[in-house]
Design an enzyme around this catalytic site. Structure first.
Site, short mmCIF file in Angstrom:
data_model
loop_
_atom_site.label_atom_id
_atom_site.label_comp_id
_atom_site.label_asym_id
_atom_site.label_seq_id
_atom_site.Cartn_x
_atom_site.Cartn_y
_atom_site.Cartn_z
N ASP A 160 -12.20 16.59 -51.02
CA ASP A 160 -12.81 15.65 -50.01
C ASP A 160 -11.36 14.99 -49.18
O ASP A 160 -10.50 14.70 -49.95
CB ASP A 160 -13.59 14.69 -50.61
CG ASP A 160 -14.23 13.71 -49.84
OD1 ASP A 160 -14.61 14.39 -48.55
OD2 ASP A 160 -14.51 12.55 -50.16
N GLY A 165 -18.01 3.23 -47.73
CA GLY A 165 -17.88 2.13 -48.58
C GLY A 165 -19.11 1.39 -48.36
O GLY A 165 -20.35 1.50 -47.70
N HIS A 212 -20.54 11.57 -43.39
CA HIS A 212 -19.58 10.91 -44.50
C HIS A 212 -20.39 9.67 -44.87
O HIS A 212 -21.16 9.21 -43.77
CB HIS A 212 -18.01 10.79 -44.09
CG HIS A 212 -17.34 12.07 -44.66
ND1 HIS A 212 -16.44 11.81 -45.38
CD2 HIS A 212 -17.77 13.21 -44.07
CE1 HIS A 212 -15.88 13.51 -45.43
NE2 HIS A 212 -16.42 14.05 -44.70
O1 G3H Z 1 -16.01 11.22 -48.33
C1 G3H Z 1 -16.71 10.51 -49.14
C2 G3H Z 1 -17.91 9.59 -48.62
O2 G3H Z 1 -17.52 9.82 -47.12
C3 G3H Z 1 -18.17 8.61 -49.39
O3 G3H Z 1 -18.77 7.52 -48.46
O4 G3H Z 1 -18.33 5.82 -50.27
O5 G3H Z 1 -19.81 5.19 -48.31
O6 G3H Z 1 -20.72 6.92 -49.89
P1 G3H Z 1 -19.44 6.26 -49.37
ZN ZN Z 2 -15.55 10.50 -46.47
#
Ligand code: G3H
Ligand code: ZN
Length: 269
Positions: A73, A170, A196
């Site tokens: 990722d 986040g 994401h």
């Molecule tokens: O790449 C990881 C994700 O985009 C996580 O996003 O922490 O807001 O769920 P999030």
């Molecule tokens: Zn991400």
């Protein structure tokens, strides 16, 4: 990806950080009998190297008979890409979204040339998300421009496109997904789309987004929070808490339940 397209699934991609989260995610998907990704951010490789993650994941998935990918990722460099492919990852993201359009294409194309030789699909990102995800911290973000999507995908050769349509990383910012913009992107994108910042996006928005070629959605903060809470709650009760194995097993079970709940609800179960 083909399996998901054929069976009309949305694939959740859950960020792991360690052994416990990896086992928890595997169990959660297995219990739901639904496919998905276990993914590791480039920044997490400072703690656990790609070989460790491959071994942990292989073991966690040994008795599980549904398609689950191990994905890099927000791949930060070609070296990280190479290390993960060579270790046995089955899916890769290169995130050059902070670079110019041309530089982004160049970086993605280089990754695609390497990964496709091994039959590994590549996710790229166009536009940038606001919010905070480990090492990535964007105050504002910029949305994906549908005008350049087709050219970007065709010239870079990417297999999946991560878009910025009001989704944020986040839990500190509020997501506000623009489904019309997602539709405009999907009308011109030759490849499926990735969202994401899944944590905090309303589930009905995600289910609607499926119509617009959304294939993969990333969940990081939601699972990390559940993991941290498992230890924090016990520590609040007893500051002499030190039964690490018992608490780790509680954390595995809580992460598993959360992953299970998310994969089912986004797929309408
Ligand atoms: O790449 C990881 C994700 O985009 C996580 O996003 O922490 O807001 O769920 P999030
Ligand atoms: Zn991400």
């Amino acid at each position: 990806m083909e399996y998901a397209k054929k069976n009309q699934f949305i694939l959740p991609a859950f960020n792991t950080t360690n052994l416990e989260m990896t086992i928890g995610i595997s169990n959660g998907l297995a219990k739901a009998k639904l496919p998905g990704y276990i993914q590791v951010s480039s920044s997490n490789l400072k703690l656990s190297n790609p070989n460790m993650m491959v071994e942990i994941t292989k073991n966690a998935l040994k008795h599980i008979d549904i398609p689950i990918a191990l994905h890099l990722d927000h791949g930060q460099s070609f070296q990280d890409v190479k290390d993960c492919v060579d270790a046995g990852f089955t899916s890769i993201m290169i995130d050059a979204s902070h670079l110019s359009f041309e530089e982004n294409i160049t970086e993605v194309k280089k990754t695609v040339d390497y990964c496709h030789f091994y039959g590994i699909p590549v996710e790229a990102e166009l536009g940038a998300l606001g919010g905070k995800e480990e090492d990535i911290n964007n105050e504002t973000g910029s949305t994906t421009d549908p005008e350049v999507v087709k050219e970007f995908v065709e010239r870079s050769g990417c297999d999946l496109l991560a878009v910025s349509v009001g989704n944020v990383h986040g839990l500190d910012l509020q997501p506000n997904v623009n489904l019309q913009l997602l539709k405009n992107i999907s009308d011109v994108s030759p490849v499926p789309l990735v969202m994401h910042g899944g944590s905090g996006i309303p589930f009905d928005t995600i289910r609607k987004a499926k119509k617009f070629n959304l294939l993969k959605i990333n969940y990081g903060a939601d699972l990390r929070k559940v993991f941290i809470e498992s230890f924090g709650k016990e520590y609040q009760k007893n500051q002499n808490a030190h039964d690490v194995i018992r608490l780790s097993m509680i954390a595995v079970s809580n992460v598993s339940n959360k992953a299970n709940e998310l994969v089912k609800v986004i797929n309408g179960y």
